[in-house]
Write a protein that holds these residues in place. Structure first.
Motif, PDB file in Angstrom:
ATOM      1  N   PHE A  32      45.088  41.534  49.509  1.00 36.80           N
ATOM      2  CA  PHE A  32      45.047  40.743  48.287  1.00 36.80           C
ATOM      3  C   PHE A  32      45.143  39.244  48.590  1.00 36.80           C
ATOM      4  O   PHE A  32      44.763  38.416  47.781  1.00 36.80           O
ATOM      5  N   ASN A  33      45.660  38.905  49.770  1.00 38.46           N
ATOM      6  CA  ASN A  33      45.825  37.497  50.117  1.00 38.46           C
ATOM      7  C   ASN A  33      44.497  36.766  50.209  1.00 38.46           C
ATOM      8  O   ASN A  33      44.448  35.544  50.154  1.00 38.46           O
TER       9      ASN A  33
ATOM     10  N   GLU B 120      39.067  46.542  36.756  1.00 31.64           N
ATOM     11  CA  GLU B 120      38.125  47.611  36.433  1.00 31.64           C
ATOM     12  C   GLU B 120      38.879  48.905  36.157  1.00 31.64           C
ATOM     13  O   GLU B 120      39.795  49.266  36.904  1.00 31.64           O
ATOM     14  N   LEU B 121      38.483  49.594  35.114  1.00 37.11           N
ATOM     15  CA  LEU B 121      38.921  50.957  34.859  1.00 37.11           C
ATOM     16  C   LEU B 121      37.675  51.826  34.860  1.00 37.11           C
ATOM     17  O   LEU B 121      36.712  51.553  34.130  1.00 37.11           O
TER      18      LEU B 121
ATOM     19  N   ILE C 182      41.884  46.311  40.984  1.00 33.04           N
ATOM     20  CA  ILE C 182      42.044  44.864  40.838  1.00 33.04           C
ATOM     21  C   ILE C 182      41.474  44.219  42.088  1.00 33.04           C
ATOM     22  O   ILE C 182      41.769  44.650  43.206  1.00 33.04           O
ATOM     23  N   ARG C 183      40.639  43.205  41.884  1.00 28.01           N
ATOM     24  CA  ARG C 183      39.967  42.535  43.009  1.00 28.01           C
ATOM     25  C   ARG C 183      39.180  43.520  43.868  1.00 28.01           C
ATOM     26  O   ARG C 183      39.038  43.346  45.077  1.00 28.01           O
TER      27      ARG C 183
ATOM     28  N   ILE D 123      47.780  50.443  33.690  1.00 30.61           N
ATOM     29  CA  ILE D 123      47.336  49.265  34.450  1.00 30.61           C
ATOM     30  C   ILE D 123      48.518  48.637  35.180  1.00 30.61           C
ATOM     31  O   ILE D 123      48.406  48.212  36.327  1.00 30.61           O
ATOM     32  N   ALA D 124      49.680  48.605  34.502  1.00 29.05           N
ATOM     33  CA  ALA D 124      50.882  48.016  35.111  1.00 29.05           C
ATOM     34  C   ALA D 124      51.455  48.869  36.219  1.00 29.05           C
ATOM     35  O   ALA D 124      52.225  48.378  37.059  1.00 29.05           O
ATOM     36  N   GLY D 125      51.111  50.179  36.243  1.00 25.24           N
ATOM     37  CA  GLY D 125      51.637  51.076  37.268  1.00 25.24           C
ATOM     38  C   GLY D 125      52.804  51.917  36.803  1.00 25.24           C
ATOM     39  O   GLY D 125      53.421  52.629  37.602  1.00 25.24           O
TER      40      GLY D 125
END
Length: 364
Positions: free
Chosen positions: A10-11, A19-20, A76-77, A63-65
């Motif tokens: 992610f860095n 995306e879902l 995400i990304r 989405i938040a987990g």
């Protein structure tokens, strides 16, 4: 299973796209969210809109987990953060969240609340970020006071600033204006939109209030019974509803019976109207046409009249419910300096644009 080192990637900071893909979420044997697709581009503000119990908060929690998915995946990304039998822990998702009750720490000052998630920052860097956000949300003078001394709107800004402080990839807002009156909700939604755009933050909001959604979101997804009925702009949802549910849920309007005259014209009890029609509809076909309040134009000189059976004051306008001589009811927006009483008859004409036509077989 994704590689354990995935979170380090992610860095690289590619666009914070959410995306879902075909997501299902279940509680036990009961599926509460089914086959949901969402694509939210970097810097875009999205909204999950729908009635109570439709699955929007469950989807936000996934989405938040906080909830696992039972089918599909969340990314995400471009990196999977949820899929069946594997969920990246919430604390590793780089997601910020603003809750309904704001969840501010009463023993911390405004500055202390905003800086709470920056404990790994050096003291100077932390102070710089807190000062930056205090100025951004217009609370520089309130840095040293406590949450109970603030109005609801100010508390909301503090909660937003605290969530924005670590610069999350995605910001989630769970009905953050629900405790406020309608006028303040829309005002705060516009303010929050401006703040998110200034910080170029990708965000997704949950609400049951369509006007709040229109005020804040670039893209809106309408959920019903756990399914995404339509994803689009507010304009598209209002003027191009995908089905009867969207037509009824978004805005005001009525469905009038109509008969196809030719390839582009309908006959209704209000007269003939032009409308986009499918080439498969033959003359004589029975359909329904969506008539919004702005399609009914107040006209004192019109020979066509209807009886006012209800009215609602909207400031600059009255929303009148009119009963036609046939018994059919329609809605009409009239400038509020034309004040008529329930029971009066007023003239009107049909001036319809952006008409939406549903055939008998359309779902809804």
């Amino acid at each position: 299973m994704p590689l354990p080192t995935m979170t380090n990637r992610f860095n690289a900071k590619p666009p914070a796209r959410l995306e879902l893909r075909g997501v299902d979420v279940a509680y036990g044997e009961t599926t509460v969210v089914s086959d949901v697709d969402v694509l939210l581009e970097d810097g875009t503000i999205g909204c999950l809109l729908g009635p109570s119990g439709c699955g929007k908060t469950t989807l936000l929690r996934a989405i938040a987990g906080f909830e696992p998915v039972t089918r599909g995946s969340i990314l995400i990304r471009g990196h999977r953060i949820s899929e069946p039998d594997w969920t990246l822990a919430p604390e590793h998702r780089h997601i910020g969240m603003v809750f309904q009750d704001f969840a501010l720490f009463p023993h911390l000052s405004v500055a202390g609340n905003i800086g709470f998630g920056l404990r790994t920052f050096s003291a100077p860097r932390r102070q710089t970020r807190v000062d930056e956000l205090l100025e951004l949300v217009g609370l520089s003078e309130a840095a040293d006071i406590y949450p109970h001394e603030l109005s609801g709107g100010m508390q909301q800004r503090v909660a937003l600033a605290r969530a924005m402080a670590p610069r999350p990839d995605i910001l989630l807002l769970d009905e953050p204006f629900s405790s406020m009156d309608a006028e303040l909700r829309e005002q705060l939604a516009r303010e929050v939109r401006a703040l998110l755009k200034r910080e170029a933050i990708t965000a997704i909001l949950v609400t049951h209030d369509q006007f709040e959604a229109f005020a804040i979101a670039d893209q809106i997804g309408v959920l019903d019974q756990g399914r995404m009925r339509q994803w689009g702009t507010g304009f598209e949802l209002y003027h191009q509803p995908a089905d009867r549910f969207i037509a009824d849920f978004i805005g005001h309007g009525v469905l009038l019976p109509a008969t196809v005259m030719n390839s582009g014209q309908l006959r209704t009890e209000l007269g003939r109207v032009d409308a986009p029609l499918s080439a498969t509809l033959e003359a004589g076909s029975e359909v329904e046409v969506l008539i919004r309040p702005h399609d009914i134009l107040y006209d004192e000189d019109s020979p066509r009249e209807a009886t006012i059976i209800a009215r609602a004051f909207r400031g600059a306008e009255f929303l009148y419910t009119l009963r036609l001589d046939s018994g059919t009811e329609v809605l009409c927006l009239v400038p509020s300096h034309h004040c008529h009483e329930v029971g009066e008859r007023i003239g009107f004409q049909l001036q319809a644009e952006h008409l939406v036509v549903f055939t008998k077989g359309d779902a809804g």
